[in-house]
Design a protein around this motif. Structure first.
Motif, PDB file in Angstrom:
ATOM      1  N   ARG A  37       0.815  -1.219   0.000  1.00  0.00           N
ATOM      2  CA  ARG A  37       0.000   0.000   0.000  1.00  0.00           C
ATOM      3  C   ARG A  37       0.848   1.269   0.000  1.00  0.00           C
ATOM      4  O   ARG A  37       0.416   2.305  -0.519  1.00  0.00           O
ATOM      5  N   GLY A  90     -15.862  -3.474   4.666  1.00  0.00           N
ATOM      6  CA  GLY A  90     -14.681  -3.515   3.794  1.00  0.00           C
ATOM      7  C   GLY A  90     -14.841  -4.388   2.567  1.00  0.00           C
ATOM      8  O   GLY A  90     -13.955  -4.446   1.726  1.00  0.00           O
ATOM      9  N   PHE A 115     -16.197   9.985   2.694  1.00  0.00           N
ATOM     10  CA  PHE A 115     -16.574   9.994   1.272  1.00  0.00           C
ATOM     11  C   PHE A 115     -18.085  10.019   1.091  1.00  0.00           C
ATOM     12  O   PHE A 115     -18.842   9.516   1.932  1.00  0.00           O
ATOM     13  N   ASP A 162     -10.490  -7.039   0.781  1.00  0.00           N
ATOM     14  CA  ASP A 162     -11.864  -7.124   1.290  1.00  0.00           C
ATOM     15  C   ASP A 162     -11.964  -6.752   2.769  1.00  0.00           C
ATOM     16  O   ASP A 162     -12.670  -7.405   3.546  1.00  0.00           O
ATOM     17  N   GLY A 163     -11.237  -5.724   3.170  1.00  0.00           N
ATOM     18  CA  GLY A 163     -11.346  -5.228   4.545  1.00  0.00           C
ATOM     19  C   GLY A 163     -10.608  -6.086   5.568  1.00  0.00           C
ATOM     20  O   GLY A 163     -10.653  -5.809   6.769  1.00  0.00           O
ATOM     21  N   PHE A 205      -9.037   8.638   7.838  1.00  0.00           N
ATOM     22  CA  PHE A 205     -10.346   8.168   7.370  1.00  0.00           C
ATOM     23  C   PHE A 205     -10.934   9.200   6.401  1.00  0.00           C
ATOM     24  O   PHE A 205     -10.898  10.396   6.666  1.00  0.00           O
ATOM     25  N   GLN A 206     -11.460   8.733   5.290  1.00  0.00           N
ATOM     26  CA  GLN A 206     -12.020   9.625   4.275  1.00  0.00           C
ATOM     27  C   GLN A 206     -13.540   9.686   4.402  1.00  0.00           C
ATOM     28  O   GLN A 206     -14.211   8.652   4.324  1.00  0.00           O
ATOM     29  N   LYS A 230      -3.997  -0.399   8.654  1.00  0.00           N
ATOM     30  CA  LYS A 230      -4.113  -1.522   7.707  1.00  0.00           C
ATOM     31  C   LYS A 230      -2.767  -2.210   7.574  1.00  0.00           C
ATOM     32  O   LYS A 230      -1.729  -1.565   7.751  1.00  0.00           O
TER      33      LYS A 230
HETATM   34  P1  AMP Z   1      -9.372  -1.468   1.023  1.00  0.00           P
HETATM   35  O1  AMP Z   1      -8.998  -2.859   1.432  1.00  0.00           O
HETATM   36  O2  AMP Z   1      -8.312  -0.466   1.234  1.00  0.00           O
HETATM   37  O3  AMP Z   1      -9.964  -1.431  -0.357  1.00  0.00           O
HETATM   38  O4  AMP Z   1     -10.579  -1.042   1.984  1.00  0.00           O
HETATM   39  C1  AMP Z   1     -11.846  -1.674   1.922  1.00  0.00           C
HETATM   40  C2  AMP Z   1     -12.940  -0.664   2.224  1.00  0.00           C
HETATM   41  O5  AMP Z   1     -12.773  -0.126   3.541  1.00  0.00           O
HETATM   42  C3  AMP Z   1     -12.948   0.538   1.307  1.00  0.00           C
HETATM   43  O6  AMP Z   1     -13.608   0.250   0.111  1.00  0.00           O
HETATM   44  C4  AMP Z   1     -13.701   1.544   2.179  1.00  0.00           C
HETATM   45  O7  AMP Z   1     -15.087   1.287   2.194  1.00  0.00           O
HETATM   46  C5  AMP Z   1     -13.135   1.260   3.557  1.00  0.00           C
HETATM   47  N1  AMP Z   1     -11.920   2.094   3.772  1.00  0.00           N
HETATM   48  C6  AMP Z   1     -10.642   1.705   3.623  1.00  0.00           C
HETATM   49  N2  AMP Z   1      -9.771   2.727   3.852  1.00  0.00           N
HETATM   50  C7  AMP Z   1     -10.514   3.796   4.165  1.00  0.00           C
HETATM   51  C8  AMP Z   1     -10.222   5.160   4.484  1.00  0.00           C
HETATM   52  N3  AMP Z   1      -8.965   5.632   4.556  1.00  0.00           N
HETATM   53  N4  AMP Z   1     -11.261   5.992   4.714  1.00  0.00           N
HETATM   54  C9  AMP Z   1     -12.551   5.555   4.647  1.00  0.00           C
HETATM   55  N5  AMP Z   1     -12.882   4.284   4.354  1.00  0.00           N
HETATM   56  C10 AMP Z   1     -11.903   3.401   4.114  1.00  0.00           C
END
Ligand code: AMP
Length: 360
Positions: A96, A205, A176, A143-144, A173-174, A136
């Motif tokens: 990442r 996630g 969105f 998938d979270g 945290f975003q 993370k």
């Molecule tokens: P990822 O594995 O990074 O794709 O994260 C899975 C899901 O977690 C994303 O699609 C978002 O719904 C949520 N998520 C991950 N990182 C963030 C973040 N920095 N801010 C807000 N939501 C997040």
């Protein structure tokens, strides 16, 4: 075509290959994996040097259904066959921090973040970047999985106990309004085709459902510019996806996937040429196909349990995909796509179908 990994993405690639006369051979740990049910397979560990060499030796081109194959396992194969997408694209997407560094270098906005290897570093990052934030794992998160949302300082110990260790990232945290993704394909000659933007709904996630095309010309134009920058920088060949957060009308890149993507499954029924076919076309040096949408679609994942097939097939315009996997909590077992000629009809059918699948 050799494919490392025989999950549902590989299965859908194989199925897209048949009408084109492209034959897939897979490498997977399980002889009953989703791809193995529709195409021949070598069984073994995905990074087993001998099996990878056997796969490469019997393939004109090698691709992946799983992006986390170590670069060191792939490098020797480049002498035996063509590896597409290029190894560097996989290596960047495996970390990442490296991924965010590439986005930043290409002037693609990302969430404020810091690399974390210890609890004290996490405390410092939280002081600097603020809360809420997401801790993370840098690698192998999907998938979270391997994520912890921190809302206040009292959660630091719990977060660290749950997933802490070396090789982490802390991200702001975003807030969105939406999550969107863009999928495109690039040929070796540098031609790029883009699919319409899709809007994605996640829970815990993991992707629950997508609607596409997500009609927002401004965001789509930006997303295309960003995807093109990444593809060209990596001399990419094949399908690539980028997921974004939409924050105050701006795109913030979350992550990329150097492969066909769950948020592009709707293209099987929803576009002239699916993402799977265009990945094959791109890596086999065939002309790329039209990405024009045929209507308004919704794609819903089946997670953990398969829904009642008969009831779903009674929904007009619904296509059903069973990946042939053993049910397990939270596991992606299949999906369905609903294609309608109007967005309003699609939205109605989506909410009815979510109720049928118990996604309420
Ligand atoms: P990822 O594995 O990074 O794709 O994260 C899975 C899901 O977690 C994303 O699609 C978002 O719904 C949520 N998520 C991950 N990182 C963030 C973040 N920095 N801010 C807000 N939501 C997040």
């Amino acid at each position: 075509m050799g494919v490392v990994g025989g999950g549902q993405l590989g299965r859908m690639l194989a199925l897209a290959g048949y009408p084109l006369g492209i034959h897939c051979l897979f490498l997977d740990r399980s002889a009953s994996s989703p791809a193995a049910q529709v195409a021949p397979i070598l069984t073994g560990d995905l990074e087993d040097a001998a099996q990878l060499a056997a796969l490469a030796a019997s393939s004109d081109v090698l691709t992946v259904d799983w992006e986390n194959i170590a670069g060191s396992a792939l490098a020797p194969l480049e002498k035996l066959t063509q590896v597409r997408p290029p190894r560097t694209a996989l290596e960047v997407s495996q970390d990442r921090i490296a991924e965010k560094a590439l986005f930043t270098k290409l002037r693609i906005p990302v969430a404020a973040h810091a690399a974390i290897d210890g609890k004290q570093q996490l405390i410092r990052a939280i002081r600097k970047l603020g809360l809420p934030g997401v801790l993370k794992t840098r690698r192998l998160g999907y998938d979270g999985k391997g994520q912890f949302l921190l809302r206040d300082l009292t959660q630091i110990d719990a977060a660290w106990a749950a997933i802490g260790g070396p090789g982490m990232i802390y991200e702001k945290f975003q807030q969105f309004s939406r999550e969107v993704s863009i999928v495109g394909a690039r040929s070796a000659a540098g031609r790029i085709v883009f699919y319409p933007l899709s809007a994605n709904s996640h829970g815990g996630g993991i992707l629950h459902y997508s609607i596409a095309p997500f009609a927002n010309p401004g965001l789509e134009r930006r997303a295309r510019i960003y995807l093109k920058r990444v593809m060209n920088a990596l001399a990419y060949v094949g399908v690539l996806a980028i997921e974004f957060f939409v924050v105050k009308g701006r795109l913030i890149a979350n992550e990329m996937a150097p492969r066909v993507h769950n948020s592009g499954h709707w293209t099987i029924e929803g576009c002239v040429t699916s993402q799977f076919e265009n990945h094959l076309r791109a890596i086999c040096d065939l002309p790329l196909g039209s990405t024009r949408a045929l209507g308004h679609t919704a794609m819903i994942n089946f997670l953990g349990t398969m829904p009642d097939r008969e009831r779903l097939l009674a929904v007009d315009g619904l296509a059903f995909h069973d990946y042939g996997k053993e049910p397990r909590s939270g596991r992606k077992l299949g999906h369905c796509t609903i294609l309608k000629s109007r967005a309003t009809e699609r939205d109605l059918a989506l909410s009815d179908t979510l109720k049928l699948i118990n996604w309420t």
